[in-house]
Design a protein around this motif. Structure first.
Motif, PDB file in Angstrom:
ATOM      1  N   GLU A   1      54.157  65.147  67.003  1.00  0.00           N
ATOM      2  CA  GLU A   1      54.291  63.698  66.953  1.00  0.00           C
ATOM      3  C   GLU A   1      54.058  63.146  68.358  1.00  0.00           C
ATOM      4  O   GLU A   1      54.621  63.646  69.329  1.00  0.00           O
ATOM      5  CB  GLU A   1      55.676  63.291  66.454  1.00  0.00           C
ATOM      6  CG  GLU A   1      55.967  63.690  65.005  1.00  0.00           C
ATOM      7  CD  GLU A   1      55.077  62.951  64.008  1.00  0.00           C
ATOM      8  OE1 GLU A   1      54.615  61.839  64.345  1.00  0.00           O
ATOM      9  OE2 GLU A   1      54.858  63.482  62.907  1.00  0.00           O
TER      10      GLU A   1
ATOM     11  N   ARG B   1      53.815  54.439  74.714  1.00  0.00           N
ATOM     12  CA  ARG B   1      54.711  53.408  75.269  1.00  0.00           C
ATOM     13  C   ARG B   1      53.984  52.665  76.392  1.00  0.00           C
ATOM     14  O   ARG B   1      53.688  53.241  77.441  1.00  0.00           O
ATOM     15  CB  ARG B   1      55.989  54.058  75.786  1.00  0.00           C
ATOM     16  CG  ARG B   1      56.962  53.099  76.437  1.00  0.00           C
ATOM     17  CD  ARG B   1      58.358  53.709  76.502  1.00  0.00           C
ATOM     18  NE  ARG B   1      58.373  54.987  77.193  1.00  0.00           N
ATOM     19  CZ  ARG B   1      58.604  55.127  78.508  1.00  0.00           C
ATOM     20  NH1 ARG B   1      58.824  54.044  79.253  1.00  0.00           N
ATOM     21  NH2 ARG B   1      58.635  56.310  79.059  1.00  0.00           N
TER      22      ARG B   1
ATOM     23  N   GLN C   1      45.461  58.861  67.936  1.00  0.00           N
ATOM     24  CA  GLN C   1      46.456  57.957  68.506  1.00  0.00           C
ATOM     25  C   GLN C   1      45.832  56.900  69.422  1.00  0.00           C
ATOM     26  O   GLN C   1      46.371  55.807  69.570  1.00  0.00           O
ATOM     27  CB  GLN C   1      47.501  58.754  69.294  1.00  0.00           C
ATOM     28  CG  GLN C   1      48.453  59.564  68.424  1.00  0.00           C
ATOM     29  CD  GLN C   1      49.430  58.686  67.669  1.00  0.00           C
ATOM     30  OE1 GLN C   1      49.815  57.628  68.132  1.00  0.00           O
ATOM     31  NE2 GLN C   1      49.822  59.118  66.475  1.00  0.00           N
TER      32      GLN C   1
ATOM     33  N   GLU D   1      57.281  64.666  70.759  1.00  0.00           N
ATOM     34  CA  GLU D   1      58.538  64.439  70.032  1.00  0.00           C
ATOM     35  C   GLU D   1      59.766  64.789  70.865  1.00  0.00           C
ATOM     36  O   GLU D   1      60.890  64.383  70.524  1.00  0.00           O
ATOM     37  CB  GLU D   1      58.545  65.236  68.716  1.00  0.00           C
ATOM     38  CG  GLU D   1      58.536  66.743  68.894  1.00  0.00           C
ATOM     39  CD  GLU D   1      57.131  67.311  68.984  1.00  0.00           C
ATOM     40  OE1 GLU D   1      56.975  68.516  68.754  1.00  0.00           O
ATOM     41  OE2 GLU D   1      56.192  66.548  69.286  1.00  0.00           O
TER      42      GLU D   1
ATOM     43  N   TYR E   1      53.939  59.585  70.803  1.00  0.00           N
ATOM     44  CA  TYR E   1      54.446  58.220  70.895  1.00  0.00           C
ATOM     45  C   TYR E   1      53.842  57.538  72.111  1.00  0.00           C
ATOM     46  O   TYR E   1      53.907  58.068  73.224  1.00  0.00           O
ATOM     47  CB  TYR E   1      55.971  58.226  70.986  1.00  0.00           C
ATOM     48  CG  TYR E   1      56.643  58.944  69.836  1.00  0.00           C
ATOM     49  CD1 TYR E   1      56.924  58.283  68.646  1.00  0.00           C
ATOM     50  CD2 TYR E   1      56.968  60.299  69.937  1.00  0.00           C
ATOM     51  CE1 TYR E   1      57.523  58.945  67.580  1.00  0.00           C
ATOM     52  CE2 TYR E   1      57.562  60.972  68.879  1.00  0.00           C
ATOM     53  CZ  TYR E   1      57.848  60.289  67.708  1.00  0.00           C
ATOM     54  OH  TYR E   1      58.436  60.944  66.638  1.00  0.00           O
TER      55      TYR E   1
ATOM     56  N   HIS F   1      60.082  63.810  73.928  1.00  0.00           N
ATOM     57  CA  HIS F   1      60.095  62.775  74.967  1.00  0.00           C
ATOM     58  C   HIS F   1      59.588  63.292  76.311  1.00  0.00           C
ATOM     59  O   HIS F   1      60.038  62.858  77.371  1.00  0.00           O
ATOM     60  CB  HIS F   1      61.504  62.176  75.119  1.00  0.00           C
ATOM     61  CG  HIS F   1      62.058  61.621  73.845  1.00  0.00           C
ATOM     62  ND1 HIS F   1      61.561  60.471  73.244  1.00  0.00           N
ATOM     63  CD2 HIS F   1      63.049  62.077  73.032  1.00  0.00           C
ATOM     64  CE1 HIS F   1      62.233  60.229  72.132  1.00  0.00           C
ATOM     65  NE2 HIS F   1      63.131  61.190  71.976  1.00  0.00           N
TER      66      HIS F   1
END
Length: 238
Positions: A34, A38, A114, A79, A36, A81
């Motif tokens: 996963e 930001r 992504q 995932e 992410y 972080h």
């Protein structure tokens, strides 16, 4: 013309599958990566040039030489972080995406998915990959510290770049290769520069070919010399 990297080629017969494959669960979502995104600043609506830097030796080069005043504007995390990529704003509408060593290149396809919106909004896409010279397959390997090869989409005239195209049977993989394939599919101009070096660290001499490329691509002053970081790999694979 670029071929499409990252394709999955299935065996022509089940005889080529490993026996253990029959007993593996079909649902591997629990191991799926996963990512992410930001944004620390406003996400750009239009990008003039989007430059992707990939390969461990290039990271200190980017930090010290590319542009001292570049601004960190976006972080991509896994995932856990942990940062796997950072996007910097260089000048005007020029952005640089650095792929960090923590990122596993087998997940390049997911990474490209992504950032697809950034690729769509980019007028020009440039990827730079650094490899050891031992990965270069040819009957005539240049006997120099470093050299460049290039791959490009159909819309780019490679002959004007003054760099030899990457010849077969060489294979490139990773985010840069995936981005090049995606750019071909959506009709965007894109180039992938592959820098081959004869060392596991990038010094000022080895960096000269790619420094010249970036001087032509980025309208800002670059630092021609930098301090090499010590080689810290534990194993040598040939």
């Amino acid at each position: 013309m670029v071929s499409h990297f990252g394709e999955v080629i299935f065996p022509s017969s089940r005889a080529f599958w490993d026996d253990e494959d029959e007993y593996e669960p079909t649902d591997n979502t629990e191991h799926s990566l996963e990512l992410y995104i930001r944004w620390l600043k406003d996400k750009p609506e239009c990008i003039q040039k989007f430059i992707i830097i990939e390969g461990d030796p290039l990271i200190p080069f980017v930090e010290q030489c590319l542009c001292p005043k570049m601004e960190e504007v976006c972080i991509i995390e896994n995932e856990n972080h942990k940062k796997v990529s950072v996007i910097y704003h260089i000048d005007k509408q020029i952005y640089v995406c650095v792929i960090l060593p923590l990122f596993d290149t087998k997940n390049a396809g997911k990474f490209v998915n992504q950032i697809y919106d950034l690729l769509l909004s980019s007028e020009n896409i440039i990827s730079i990959l650094c490899c050891h010279i031992s990965q270069f397959q040819s009957t005539s390997v240049p006997e120099i510290a470093s050299f460049l090869r290039i791959l490009a989409t159909k819309t780019v005239n490679v002959s004007k770049c003054g760099i030899e195209p990457l010849e077969q049977p060489n294979i490139v993989f990773g985010v840069g290769a995936g981005v090049l394939s995606y750019a071909e599919l959506i009709g965007k101009p894109a180039k992938l520069y592959i820098l081959y070096i004869d060392s596991f660290v990038l010094d000022s001499k080895c960096a000269e070919p790619i420094l010249q490329v970036l001087t032509d691509e980025i309208p800002c002053k670059l630092q021609p010399k930098f301090k090499e970081k010590p080689f810290s790999k534990g194993n040598l694979y040939m």
